[in-house]
Design an enzyme around this catalytic site. Structure first.
Site, mmCIF file in Angstrom:
data_model
loop_
_atom_site.group_PDB
_atom_site.id
_atom_site.type_symbol
_atom_site.label_atom_id
_atom_site.label_comp_id
_atom_site.label_asym_id
_atom_site.label_seq_id
_atom_site.Cartn_x
_atom_site.Cartn_y
_atom_site.Cartn_z
ATOM 1 N N ASP A 64 0.854 -1.183 0.000
ATOM 2 C CA ASP A 64 0.000 0.000 0.000
ATOM 3 C C ASP A 64 0.892 1.237 0.000
ATOM 4 O OD1 ASP A 64 -2.499 1.424 0.226
ATOM 5 O OD2 ASP A 64 -1.952 1.824 2.299
ATOM 6 N N THR A 97 -2.932 5.803 -4.363
ATOM 7 C CA THR A 97 -1.809 6.572 -3.805
ATOM 8 C C THR A 97 -0.519 6.318 -4.589
ATOM 9 O OG1 THR A 97 -1.475 4.795 -2.197
ATOM 10 C CG2 THR A 97 -2.742 6.679 -1.473
ATOM 11 N N THR A 98 -0.260 5.066 -4.920
ATOM 12 C CA THR A 98 0.956 4.732 -5.683
ATOM 13 C C THR A 98 0.904 5.379 -7.065
ATOM 14 O OG1 THR A 98 1.056 2.615 -4.515
ATOM 15 C CG2 THR A 98 2.424 2.846 -6.467
ATOM 16 N N ASP A 387 -9.131 0.455 1.504
ATOM 17 C CA ASP A 387 -9.040 0.979 0.140
ATOM 18 C C ASP A 387 -10.313 0.664 -0.639
ATOM 19 O OD1 ASP A 387 -6.525 1.874 0.705
ATOM 20 O OD2 ASP A 387 -5.450 0.428 -0.543
#
Length: 541
Positions: A64, A97-98, A387
């Protein structure tokens, strides 16, 4: 007359470091690129995990992006700005997010090439801003309107693919979609009303959704019932005990009988409180504060299941789930203030006693009990579920989705390259660089799956001449229609990732001077200032 020697002018305290111009820009760009490279290998279904070990030896194993960045001890100010991008992405939409960080890193990398061509940073930032606005327009054009249950399940499964929940993503997706559907109010989802309790010692498939609240507490007295059917629930946020006086008081007792009557009066007051609960019809009590030992005895005799020191957040969820009203004073409790639940039962989960409030009618607060074989696995399951809850909530609220597998990025990149040809001036180069930077997503998906990134990208571009839904199938190594394959993501996740990445890159590009004070230098300057003050006082004396 001899020329007087000029004294050097010192503005900054000792220990301050300063980088200016191209050096400052290169350092900031390098920091962004390094951070993006760190999380890049975690992207996609075939992404790898990171093991993070803190100073105490505690281990976190995750892929994550935001968790990795939070756990890392990052010092560089420009890198911290990218961490903020990830945090904002997590807070706003719960996933992507990545993606946001690697797009920001690639934008900075492309800007370095433009700086080498003597293009001013302001021109690059302006071009990126134009490109981001156009990219959002193009994204809106390729979005699909859908928020039926089948779409929500696909969105949840896509969010959990490649994480610790891979084997059980289908049953978990069902639980998540059901949980979100229950807490929807006026087309808005308050994810705070979905409580997550994680316990190890069982398989992921043993996870369950409770149409109510699980309270991580135990009953206060062994004589109380462990299960109550047809529960009438009282929520009290004050202590069930005799209140101490706010001012110091002295009571003079001259006779032992006075002492006895004093004790009896205290007991009577506590009994009246319990009687009030009984008269209102309560058979389950959740108390936010303490419960006196004597009150526990009377509650037990009355057959009431009670627990104390319940968290405020749990009290609010219990009110939402059962329809009960939180009362401050037991004296004010009436039958109308009570909530309803089909069953309230104390169960032992992984060695801990927990109270399950189940079978609530139309609860607006629910609980997901997540299980995993070890603590590390259950923590990763929790992150994946959070998520998934975020993306399902976004889809329910917006009703818009896009396909995954790098398809939106390739489609937007193609549109931006066409748009760049309509722009005169050097901004055109920045818009083209923005388009190429977006292609980092499908390129990274291919790399992480062990595929040739150049061949995969060429195949994707060719396939997009026929359909905008063609994406990279990392499991089979080819190009597939992502809509048919059920790889679906919320529109809001992509929109936020592109916008956040562009804003962060623009901000970093505009920095041409970094002035950093070391803690030692600041302390020395403070000490020097203190000595100067003392000297001044000495002169006056």
């Amino acid at each position: 007359m001899a020329q007087q020697q000029q004294q050097p002018l010192i503005i900054l305290p000792e220990g301050t470091t300063r980088n200016r111009g191209r050096d400052a820009q290169r350092n900031n760009i390098l920091a962004g690129k390094v951070l993006a490279e760190t999380v890049r290998t975690t992207l996609g279904p075939k992404g790898m995990d990171k093991m993070l070990v803190d100073g105490l030896g505690d281990i976190v194993v995750t892929n994550d992006g935001v968790t990795i960045l939070k756990e890392m001890d990052i010092e560089h100010p420009a890198a911290k700005m990218l961490v903020d991008v990830a945090k904002t992405q997590e807070d706003e939409v719960g996933d992507g997010t990545t993606t946001a960080v690697i797009i920001a890193g690639e934008l900075l990398k492309k800007s370095e090439d433009l700086l080498d061509q003597e293009i001013h940073p302001t021109i690059i930032a302006l071009g990126y801003n134009q490109a981001a606005s156009k990219a959002i327009e193009l994204l809106d054009d390729i979005a699909i309107d859908a928020k039926d249950k089948d779409t929500l399940l696909k969105v949840a499964m896509t969010a959990m693919t490649g994480k610790g929940t891979e084997k059980a993503r289908e049953p978990l997706a069902e639980l998540i979609v059901d949980a979100v559907s229950q807490v929807v109010e006026d087309d808005k989802v308050n994810t705070e009303q979905i409580k997550i309790e994680s316990k190890d010692g069982a398989g992921i498939n043993d996870s369950e959704l409770v149409s109510g609240v699980i309270v991580d507490k135990e009953k206060v007295h062994p004589g109380m019932p462990s299960e109550v059917e047809g529960a009438k629930i009282a929520l009290v946020n004050s202590a069930i005990e005799v209140k101490e006086t706010e001012v110091d008081a002295e009571i003079r007792i001259t006779d032992p009988t006075q002492m006895q009557s004093f004790i009896e009066q205290e007991e009577e007051m506590i009994k009246e409180m319990v009687d009030k609960l009984v008269d209102a019809g309560a058979n389950v009590v959740f108390c936010q504060k303490g419960i006196d030992d004597l009150a526990q005895h009377y509650l037990s005799k009355a057959g009431i299941l009670a627990t104390r020191r319940v968290k405020k957040s749990d009290m609010e969820k219990l009110a939402k789930a059962t329809g009960a009203k939180i009362v401050t004073n037991v004296e004010d409790l009436t039958a109308e203030d009570l909530g309803d639940a089909g069953s309230v039962k104390e169960n032992k989960v992984a060695g801990d006693d927990m109270i399950f409030v189940k079978e609530c009618k139309d609860p607006k607060a629910v609980t997901l009990l997540l299980r995993g074989s070890t603590s590390h696995i259950v923590e990763e399951v929790e992150r994946a579920v959070e998520d998934a809850i975020g993306v399902v909530s976004s889809t329910v609220e917006d009703g818009k989705v896009v396909v995954g597998g790098g398809a939106p990025e390739v489609a937007i990149a193609k549109g931006l390259k066409d748009y760049a040809e309509t722009i005169s001036g050097r901004e055109q180069l920045a818009v083209t660089a923005f388009a190429e930077a977006l292609e980092v997503v499908p390129r990274t998906l291919a790399e992480n799956a062990g595929l040739d990134s150049i061949d995969s990208l060429v195949d994707l571009r060719a396939a997009h001449e026929d359909s905008l839904y063609m994406g990279l199938n990392v499991f089979e190594g080819g190009v597939t229609d992502m809509k048919e394959a059920g790889v679906i993501e919320p529109h809001r996740v992509k929109k936020q990732a592109i916008q956040s990445a562009a804003d962060a890159a623009e901000m970093i590009l505009r920095i041409d001077d970094v002035i950093a004070s070391s803690s030692e230098g600041a302390a020395a300057a403070q000490a020097q200032a203190g000595m100067g003050d003392m000297g001044g006082m000495g002169g006056m004396m």
